[in-house]
Design an enzyme around this catalytic site. Structure first.
Site, PDB file in Angstrom:
ATOM      1  N   MET A  27      85.067  54.087  26.731  1.00 20.92           N
ATOM      2  CA  MET A  27      83.688  54.265  27.188  1.00 20.92           C
ATOM      3  C   MET A  27      82.709  53.867  26.081  1.00 20.92           C
ATOM      4  SD  MET A  27      83.674  57.418  29.833  1.00 20.92           S
ATOM      5  CE  MET A  27      83.519  58.736  28.663  1.00 20.92           C
ATOM      6  N   HIS A  34      89.520  54.829  18.590  1.00 22.86           N
ATOM      7  CA  HIS A  34      89.612  53.673  19.494  1.00 22.86           C
ATOM      8  C   HIS A  34      90.264  52.486  18.776  1.00 22.86           C
ATOM      9  CE1 HIS A  34      85.864  55.738  21.165  1.00 22.86           C
ATOM     10  NE2 HIS A  34      86.636  55.677  22.230  1.00 22.86           N
ATOM     11  N   GLN A 150      94.848  63.500  30.190  1.00 24.47           N
ATOM     12  CA  GLN A 150      94.550  62.162  30.688  1.00 24.47           C
ATOM     13  C   GLN A 150      95.750  61.235  30.466  1.00 24.47           C
ATOM     14  OE1 GLN A 150      90.594  60.112  30.360  1.00 24.47           O
ATOM     15  NE2 GLN A 150      91.600  59.153  28.623  1.00 24.47           N
TER      16      GLN A 150
HETATM   17  P1  AMP Z   1      86.842  57.345  25.459  1.00 22.12           P
HETATM   18  O1  AMP Z   1      86.020  56.208  24.963  1.00 22.12           O
HETATM   19  O2  AMP Z   1      86.444  58.676  24.926  1.00 22.12           O
HETATM   20  O3  AMP Z   1      87.023  57.332  26.959  1.00 22.12           O
HETATM   21  O4  AMP Z   1      88.304  57.119  24.877  1.00 22.12           O
HETATM   22  C1  AMP Z   1      88.981  55.897  25.076  1.00 22.12           C
HETATM   23  C2  AMP Z   1      90.396  56.043  24.579  1.00 22.12           C
HETATM   24  O5  AMP Z   1      90.378  56.389  23.195  1.00 22.12           O
HETATM   25  C3  AMP Z   1      91.177  57.148  25.305  1.00 22.12           C
HETATM   26  O6  AMP Z   1      92.508  56.706  25.514  1.00 22.12           O
HETATM   27  C4  AMP Z   1      91.126  58.272  24.300  1.00 22.12           C
HETATM   28  O7  AMP Z   1      92.208  59.165  24.426  1.00 22.12           O
HETATM   29  C5  AMP Z   1      91.198  57.523  22.992  1.00 22.12           C
HETATM   30  N1  AMP Z   1      90.684  58.342  21.893  1.00 22.12           N
HETATM   31  C6  AMP Z   1      89.497  59.019  21.847  1.00 22.12           C
HETATM   32  N2  AMP Z   1      89.388  59.708  20.680  1.00 22.12           N
HETATM   33  C7  AMP Z   1      90.530  59.473  19.979  1.00 22.12           C
HETATM   34  C8  AMP Z   1      91.019  59.903  18.714  1.00 22.12           C
HETATM   35  N3  AMP Z   1      90.319  60.715  17.922  1.00 22.12           N
HETATM   36  N4  AMP Z   1      92.236  59.463  18.310  1.00 22.12           N
HETATM   37  C9  AMP Z   1      92.961  58.636  19.116  1.00 22.12           C
HETATM   38  N5  AMP Z   1      92.554  58.185  20.326  1.00 22.12           N
HETATM   39  C10 AMP Z   1      91.356  58.604  20.750  1.00 22.12           C
END
Ligand code: AMP
Length: 290
Positions: A27, A34, A150
């Site tokens: 997102m 990320h 998720q």
């Molecule tokens: P988001 O942009 O929050 O929807 O996250 C996109 C992807 O990044 C999802 O698969 C999340 O689980 C992963 N993600 C978010 N925060 C972290 C983190 N601190 N460490 C590893 N992966 C993450």
């Protein structure tokens, strides 16, 4: 790095990618968590596709959709530096065309934890990821353990619908003091940033107890509750100790156990988790308080 917006542009750019494709859905407002997914995708696949889309259908009516942090220019620079081949930055109508009426529900796994606290959230997540996977057609999708439920839901979805050969779940990336990286950490003022540390501290306490031989589910949950209760700025939504595959709450003696927390600290609602039976080097190393 190619950046595309419409479905037609995506289709054309995707056709130009050879070999195995790894997909990283996001997102935006990208951080090192990320980028760790991108690095894992680069290691395993010949080409990497990322998407940046703040998906309206996974936000509840009282949630932070309009306020969700955005910085597209910075995100694109970071993805380019990380070696991404193709970025899809759709508008809402590219993902949800006029008259859109098709939704995806993953049953069984989505009624608890985040699904219980955020009705409709996983219907939105499952629907958008189905659309993204159908159009990007990757061999592998890379997601973060940070969003444990998720990752379990998306593994089920990809296997059930045959939309990716593998969903790779990457470890949670943390700040030096232990706070899990999250785009929503941008909402923390300095006082609440300090208080937010209680979330990873509670998980570390449960890990330490488990390591010392504590196996009682009720006791392990209480240990986390006690740590959280000591921080007045932390408003607990849930403290869970669940089976890591089925997400069913555990009772009595545990062997494999996922500890998950959802806690509001000032503005943001923070989530974090740890698999107590697995090594978790980022949580087990001594924390820097600098
Ligand atoms: P988001 O942009 O929050 O929807 O996250 C996109 C992807 O990044 C999802 O698969 C999340 O689980 C992963 N993600 C978010 N925060 C972290 C983190 N601190 N460490 C590893 N992966 C993450």
């Amino acid at each position: 790095m190619k950046v595309v917006t419409t479905r037609a542009e995506l289709r054309a750019a995707r056709a130009g990618l050879d070999g195995s494709v790894g997909f990283v859905p996001t997102m935006g407002y990208l951080h090192d968590g990320h980028l760790a997914l991108v690095a894992a995708a680069r290691e395993r696949c010949s080409a990497v596709v990322a998407s940046i889309f703040v998906n309206p259908t996974q936000f509840g009516p009282t949630e932070d959709l309009a306020a969700y942090p955005r910085d597209l220019d910075r995100d694109l620079a970071r993805l380019e530096a990380a070696g991404v081949d193709l970025v899809w930055t759709p508008a809402v109508e590219d993902v949800y065309p006029p008259g859109f009426a098709t939704y995806v529900d993953v049953e069984g796994l989505t009624g608890v934890l985040e699904g219980a606290s955020r009705p409709g959230h996983f219907r939105g997540v499952a629907t958008v990821v189905t659309i993204l996977l159908s159009l990007v057609r990757p061999q592998m999708m890379f997601v973060g353990r940070k969003d444990l439920q998720q990752s379990v839901v998306l593994r089920r979805l990809a296997a059930d619908l045959g939309l990716a050969d593998e969903v790779v779940v990457c470890p949670t990336v943390r700040e030096p003091d232990g706070l899990a990286l999250s785009s929503r950490n941008a909402y923390l003022d300095p006082e609440h940033r300090r208080a937010a540390l209680v979330v990873s501290t509670a998980l570390r306490a449960a890990r330490a107890a488990y390591r010392d031989g504590e196996r009682d589910a009720v006791t392990l949950r209480r240990i986390m509750h006690d740590v959280l209760a000591a921080e007045p700025r932390a408003e607990v939504d849930y403290v869970s100790l669940a089976d890591p595959d089925t997400l069913v709450e555990l009772d009595g003696e545990v062997t494999r156990a996922a500890a998950s927390l959802a806690v509001r600290v000032g503005v943001p609602r923070l989530i974090d988790n740890s698999l107590l039976h697995d090594p978790d080097p980022e949580l087990d190393r001594p924390m820097s308080t600098a």
